[in-house]
Every structure is written in structure tokens, then in C-alpha cells.
Design an enzyme around this catalytic site. Structure first.
Site, PDB file in Angstrom:
ATOM      1  N   CYS A   8      33.262  26.286   5.188  1.00 14.72           N
ATOM      2  CA  CYS A   8      33.696  26.252   3.796  1.00 14.72           C
ATOM      3  C   CYS A   8      34.778  27.313   3.621  1.00 14.72           C
ATOM      4  O   CYS A   8      35.239  27.892   4.587  1.00 14.72           O
ATOM      5  CB  CYS A   8      32.546  26.411   2.811  1.00 14.72           C
ATOM      6  N   THR A   9      35.185  27.560   2.397  1.00 17.59           N
ATOM      7  CA  THR A   9      36.320  28.446   2.154  1.00 17.59           C
ATOM      8  C   THR A   9      36.058  29.871   2.619  1.00 17.59           C
ATOM      9  O   THR A   9      36.781  30.409   3.450  1.00 17.59           O
ATOM     10  CB  THR A   9      36.696  28.450   0.664  1.00 17.59           C
ATOM     11  N   GLY A  10      35.021  30.514   2.075  1.00 16.49           N
ATOM     12  CA  GLY A  10      34.819  31.937   2.329  1.00 16.49           C
ATOM     13  C   GLY A  10      33.572  32.285   3.106  1.00 16.49           C
ATOM     14  O   GLY A  10      33.269  33.468   3.281  1.00 16.49           O
ATOM     15  N   ASN A  11      32.836  31.289   3.582  1.00 13.11           N
ATOM     16  CA  ASN A  11      31.592  31.517   4.327  1.00 13.11           C
ATOM     17  C   ASN A  11      30.684  32.492   3.583  1.00 13.11           C
ATOM     18  O   ASN A  11      30.128  33.418   4.147  1.00 13.11           O
ATOM     19  CB  ASN A  11      31.894  32.013   5.739  1.00 13.11           C
ATOM     20  N   SER A  12      30.541  32.252   2.272  1.00 22.55           N
ATOM     21  CA  SER A  12      29.693  33.138   1.473  1.00 22.55           C
ATOM     22  C   SER A  12      28.502  32.414   0.852  1.00 22.55           C
ATOM     23  O   SER A  12      27.473  33.038   0.636  1.00 22.55           O
ATOM     24  CB  SER A  12      30.505  33.820   0.370  1.00 22.55           C
ATOM     25  N   CYS A  13      28.623  31.121   0.563  1.00 21.07           N
ATOM     26  CA  CYS A  13      27.542  30.400  -0.133  1.00 21.07           C
ATOM     27  C   CYS A  13      27.161  29.112   0.589  1.00 21.07           C
ATOM     28  O   CYS A  13      26.137  29.051   1.263  1.00 21.07           O
ATOM     29  CB  CYS A  13      27.952  30.045  -1.567  1.00 21.07           C
ATOM     30  N   ARG A  14      27.980  28.072   0.421  1.00 18.21           N
ATOM     31  CA  ARG A  14      27.631  26.726   0.890  1.00 18.21           C
ATOM     32  C   ARG A  14      27.357  26.664   2.381  1.00 18.21           C
ATOM     33  O   ARG A  14      26.311  26.158   2.808  1.00 18.21           O
ATOM     34  CB  ARG A  14      28.738  25.736   0.506  1.00 18.21           C
ATOM     35  N   SER A  15      28.284  27.141   3.178  1.00 19.99           N
ATOM     36  CA  SER A  15      28.091  27.070   4.627  1.00 19.99           C
ATOM     37  C   SER A  15      26.946  27.971   5.074  1.00 19.99           C
ATOM     38  O   SER A  15      26.227  27.647   6.030  1.00 19.99           O
ATOM     39  CB  SER A  15      29.385  27.422   5.370  1.00 19.99           C
ATOM     40  N   SER A  35      28.019  29.006  11.134  1.00 21.38           N
ATOM     41  CA  SER A  35      28.859  28.706   9.981  1.00 21.38           C
ATOM     42  C   SER A  35      30.024  29.672   9.967  1.00 21.38           C
ATOM     43  O   SER A  35      29.972  30.748  10.577  1.00 21.38           O
ATOM     44  CB  SER A  35      28.065  28.812   8.676  1.00 21.38           C
ATOM     45  N   THR A  62      25.892  36.589   8.788  1.00 21.53           N
ATOM     46  CA  THR A  62      27.145  37.284   8.519  1.00 21.53           C
ATOM     47  C   THR A  62      28.204  36.294   8.067  1.00 21.53           C
ATOM     48  O   THR A  62      28.171  35.121   8.428  1.00 21.53           O
ATOM     49  CB  THR A  62      27.635  38.041   9.763  1.00 21.53           C
ATOM     50  N   ASP A  64      31.728  34.991   8.438  1.00 23.20           N
ATOM     51  CA  ASP A  64      32.680  35.002   9.546  1.00 23.20           C
ATOM     52  C   ASP A  64      33.830  34.028   9.300  1.00 23.20           C
ATOM     53  O   ASP A  64      33.670  33.035   8.598  1.00 23.20           O
ATOM     54  CB  ASP A  64      31.977  34.609  10.846  1.00 23.20           C
ATOM     55  N   CYS A  81      33.657  21.707   1.604  1.00 27.11           N
ATOM     56  CA  CYS A  81      34.560  21.754   0.453  1.00 27.11           C
ATOM     57  C   CYS A  81      35.914  21.224   0.892  1.00 27.11           C
ATOM     58  O   CYS A  81      36.237  21.207   2.083  1.00 27.11           O
ATOM     59  CB  CYS A  81      34.678  23.170  -0.095  1.00 27.11           C
ATOM     60  N   CYS A  88      41.243  23.622   7.704  1.00 33.83           N
ATOM     61  CA  CYS A  88      40.698  24.033   8.999  1.00 33.83           C
ATOM     62  C   CYS A  88      41.604  23.491  10.099  1.00 33.83           C
ATOM     63  O   CYS A  88      42.411  22.588   9.865  1.00 33.83           O
ATOM     64  CB  CYS A  88      39.252  23.581   9.172  1.00 33.83           C
ATOM     65  N   ASP A 104      31.716  24.854  -5.489  1.00 34.88           N
ATOM     66  CA  ASP A 104      31.483  26.237  -5.101  1.00 34.88           C
ATOM     67  C   ASP A 104      30.629  26.894  -6.179  1.00 34.88           C
ATOM     68  O   ASP A 104      31.108  27.134  -7.288  1.00 34.88           O
ATOM     69  CB  ASP A 104      32.810  26.981  -4.952  1.00 34.88           C
TER      70      ASP A 104
END
Length: 137
Positions: A8-15, A35, A62, A64, A81, A88, A104
Site C-alpha cells: 500500500c502507500t505508506g505501509n502503515s495500516c492496510r498492508s 508487507s 515494521t 518498510d 490501494c 509499484c 485509507d
């Protein structure tokens, strides 16, 4: 072993949520699961919280950026997303690509409860999708 890569965009939530569910619901004997994001925004504490509500602890994961070596070797690449799908690297011809177009939750607005409900909604959709992957195997 099959390699799965959630992007995903920022590897903070969805992924991160997808990685957590996949590690819990798919056999660790059959899959290596990671992820990443186009960028690294850090693990979102709300994602950690809603996953804990469903018995999945992702707090040690983490945030990444895409690892080109793992990306090239992945059997299944799942973008969560449009930004990840569109930005990518070119999907390797040996990989299968699946796209789950998920909102998101970090961009949700409203009351604290409304924001958390958006995180839960996205979490639940991810869980259904991971369970479908498990059933397909």
C-alpha cells in the site's frame, strides 16, 4: 513456500493489517508473508488497536519500503490501494497480481469513534479477503 507481498502507500495500516491476518490465518509452513509501501509512514497505532480487538497483535511489525529482491521473488503481490497499484514497480511475469481497492482509514474524518469504525471496516474487509485466500488454497 509461496511468497506473498502486501503493498500500500505508506505501509502503515492496510498492508500491515493484511500481513497480520495472513500470518495468523495462512499456514506458516506454506507461506512467507511480508508487507511494504511505496513510502514508509510508520505503523499506525489505530491499526494496531483494531487488530488487537480481533486477537491479532501487529505491534512488532515494521513499516518498510518495497524490497526489490523480495518483490521480484514474490509469487503473489496484493496491492491494497490505487497508489500502490499505479506506482509499484512493474509486476514480475512470474508473479500473480491481485488488487484490493481499500480506503485509507488513516484519512478518515469525523469523531474518534467514526475514525475507529473506518479502521474496523477496512480491517474486516481485509480479513474476509485473507479468509478467501485461505479457502482457495
Amino acid at each position: 513456500m509461496k511468497k506473498i507481498y502486501f503493498l500500500c502507500t505508506g505501509n502503515s495500516c492496510r498492508s500491515q493489517m493484511a500481513e497480520g491476518y495472513a500470518k495468523k490465518l495462512l499456514s506458516s509452513r506454506d507461506y512467507i508473508i511480508q508487507s511494504a509501501g511505496i513510502e514508509s509512514h510508520g505503523l499506525n497505532p489505530k491499526a494496531v488497536q483494531v487488530m488487537l480487538e480481533d486477537g491479532v497483535d501487529i505491534h512488532m511489525q515494521t513499516s518498510d519500503v518495497i524490497d526489490p529482491v523480495y518483490f521480484a521473488a514474490a509469487d503473489l503481490i496484493i496491492t491494497l490501494c490505487g497508489d500502490a497499484r499505479d506506482n509499484c514497480p512493474v509486476i514480475p511475469p512470474t508473479s500473480t497480481h491481485v488488487h484490493w481497492d481499500l480506503e485509507d482509514p488513516a484519512r478518515a474524518t469525523g469523531t474518534a469513534e467514526e475514525v475507529m469504525n473506518k479502521f474496523r471496516e477496512v480491517r474486516d474487509t481485509i480479513k474476509v479477503n485473507i479468509l478467501a485466500l485461505a479457502e482457495a488454497e
